[in-house]
Design an enzyme around this catalytic site. Sequence first.
Site, short mmCIF file in Angstrom:
data_model
loop_
_atom_site.label_atom_id
_atom_site.label_comp_id
_atom_site.label_asym_id
_atom_site.label_seq_id
_atom_site.Cartn_x
_atom_site.Cartn_y
_atom_site.Cartn_z
N HIS A 1 -41.84 -37.91 70.64
CA HIS A 1 -41.99 -37.15 71.89
C HIS A 1 -43.16 -37.79 72.65
CE1 HIS A 1 -42.09 -33.07 74.00
NE2 HIS A 1 -43.28 -33.54 74.31
N CYS B 1 -48.52 -30.85 79.45
CA CYS B 1 -48.92 -29.62 78.77
C CYS B 1 -50.07 -29.01 79.57
CB CYS B 1 -49.35 -29.92 77.34
SG CYS B 1 -49.98 -28.45 76.51
P1 HMG Z 1 -53.20 -14.70 72.68
O1 HMG Z 1 -53.79 -14.25 73.99
O2 HMG Z 1 -54.11 -15.18 71.60
O3 HMG Z 1 -52.23 -13.59 72.06
O4 HMG Z 1 -52.13 -15.83 73.03
P2 HMG Z 1 -52.50 -12.20 71.43
O5 HMG Z 1 -51.64 -12.15 70.21
O6 HMG Z 1 -53.98 -11.91 71.33
O7 HMG Z 1 -51.88 -11.22 72.52
C1 HMG Z 1 -52.44 -11.11 73.83
C2 HMG Z 1 -51.37 -10.60 74.79
O8 HMG Z 1 -50.32 -11.57 74.87
C3 HMG Z 1 -50.71 -9.30 74.32
O9 HMG Z 1 -50.31 -8.59 75.49
C4 HMG Z 1 -49.47 -9.79 73.61
O10 HMG Z 1 -48.44 -8.82 73.59
C5 HMG Z 1 -49.07 -10.95 74.51
P3 HMG Z 1 -51.22 -7.41 76.12
O11 HMG Z 1 -51.41 -6.43 74.99
O12 HMG Z 1 -52.51 -8.08 76.53
O13 HMG Z 1 -50.40 -6.96 77.26
N1 HMG Z 1 -48.24 -11.95 73.79
C6 HMG Z 1 -47.08 -12.43 74.25
N2 HMG Z 1 -46.39 -12.18 75.38
C7 HMG Z 1 -45.22 -12.84 75.54
N3 HMG Z 1 -44.73 -13.72 74.62
C8 HMG Z 1 -45.39 -13.98 73.51
C9 HMG Z 1 -46.61 -13.32 73.28
N4 HMG Z 1 -47.53 -13.36 72.28
C10 HMG Z 1 -48.51 -12.52 72.60
N5 HMG Z 1 -44.88 -14.84 72.63
C11 HMG Z 1 -50.20 -17.16 72.60
C12 HMG Z 1 -51.42 -16.49 72.01
C13 HMG Z 1 -49.63 -18.10 71.57
C14 HMG Z 1 -49.20 -16.12 73.00
C15 HMG Z 1 -50.67 -17.95 73.87
O14 HMG Z 1 -51.72 -18.77 73.51
C16 HMG Z 1 -49.57 -18.77 74.48
O15 HMG Z 1 -48.60 -18.24 74.98
N6 HMG Z 1 -49.73 -20.13 74.47
C17 HMG Z 1 -48.68 -20.99 74.91
C18 HMG Z 1 -49.22 -22.27 75.40
C19 HMG Z 1 -48.05 -23.17 75.77
O16 HMG Z 1 -46.96 -22.72 76.05
N7 HMG Z 1 -48.33 -24.48 75.81
C20 HMG Z 1 -47.31 -25.44 76.15
C21 HMG Z 1 -46.29 -25.64 75.08
S1 HMG Z 1 -46.80 -26.77 73.81
C22 HMG Z 1 -46.52 -28.35 74.47
O17 HMG Z 1 -46.20 -28.48 75.63
C23 HMG Z 1 -46.62 -29.56 73.58
C24 HMG Z 1 -45.23 -30.13 73.20
O18 HMG Z 1 -44.48 -30.48 74.35
C25 HMG Z 1 -45.41 -31.37 72.31
C26 HMG Z 1 -46.40 -32.38 72.91
O19 HMG Z 1 -46.18 -32.88 74.00
O20 HMG Z 1 -47.39 -32.63 72.22
C27 HMG Z 1 -44.41 -29.11 72.41
MG MG Z 2 -44.74 -32.38 75.47
#
Ligand code: HMG
Ligand code: MG
Length: 301
Positions: free
Chosen positions: A208, A241
């Site tokens: 990737h 990202c």
């Molecule tokens: P957090 O703030 O630590 O989560 O986020 P939490 O468990 O403390 O919960 C906080 C709030 O988020 C709560 O809501 C939860 O319900 C909600 P509130 O009570 O405040 O209303 N929550 C969610 N809501 C919707 N969907 C969920 C979810 N989980 C908790 N799944 C979390 C932790 C992982 C959710 C956050 O950090 C996050 O969403 N991060 C995503 C970052 C991301 O998407 N990055 C890009 C993708 S990775 C990438 O691109 C790399 C890749 O392409 C490979 C490469 O290129 O290397 C794959």
């Molecule tokens: Mg990526």
Amino acid sequence: MSIYPKKVTLIEVGPRDGLQNEATSLSVTDKIQLIDALSDTGLSHIECGSFVSPKWVPQMADSGGVLDGISRHENIVYSALVPNQKGFEECVTHNPSEIAIFTAASNIFTQKNINCTIAESLSRCETILHSAHTQNLPVRGYISTIVGCPYQGKVTPNEVLNVAKELLALGCYEISLGDTIGVGTPRQITELLDTLLAHIPAEKVAVHFHNTYGQALANLCTALEFGITRIDSAIAGLGGCPYAQGASGNIATEDVVYLLNGLGIEHGVDLAKCVEVGQNICIKLNKQPPSLVNRAYPTHS
Ligand code: HMG
Ligand code: MG
């Protein structure tokens, strides 16, 4: 004799990795149109969205509606990315063919990206994998920052190997190696694959590559020489990202298909159709298409 594999599979990540980083959020209808158009190009695997926090990545907030609205082809895998059990539970109500989970080889990146350490993320992965397997859902595992991290700097092959072994032991059928900020060159990819493939079969490894410094195609050629047959790419080279400053587009699907055609490697994807899909999505995103999308690709003789 060719050193390359005879046949490879492309995993299209544009609707997820591409759109997650775009300033313009597309409507659900536009995302569905994109995926439906990609389904007509011959691609066999499309990552359609992610079930992450909408506060963290608003562009992916409507991934459920996207999975619900697409016209599915029987032979195409429609997958989605999930960060935790909450995301998994929401995702499965929208009938994905499989899911992808993600962590990284750098602790500090993991913290910035998903607000936990690598160890904590692996524990989340274990929970998700357990649930996925009870529902017979295959799980793909991403490892980010495979050669470099925007916060840590250099990442060693052994750091990647440790995480890869854990994800495979937990039950991922494949590991996708993400050069998240596109800093790798063929030398780093060679060192990494030398280390990894001494322990893990090539069939379980995907690549990737992001193209920040124009190295993605060179890195892909290196991976092909190692017998890697699973290639992530994004239409029009969209992507990045949001939690990795400097992460620019993915390797473009159009460029990968052109390369594979030239190398005589089978892949099943129609280049002209991909170019058209790439041009249309750039118009929707109000962005200047990268020059590669405007270019008429010559045919290989
Ligand atoms: P957090 O703030 O630590 O989560 O986020 P939490 O468990 O403390 O919960 C906080 C709030 O988020 C709560 O809501 C939860 O319900 C909600 P509130 O009570 O405040 O209303 N929550 C969610 N809501 C919707 N969907 C969920 C979810 N989980 C908790 N799944 C979390 C932790 C992982 C959710 C956050 O950090 C996050 O969403 N991060 C995503 C970052 C991301 O998407 N990055 C890009 C993708 S990775 C990438 O691109 C790399 C890749 O392409 C490979 C490469 O290129 O290397 C794959
Ligand atoms: Mg990526």
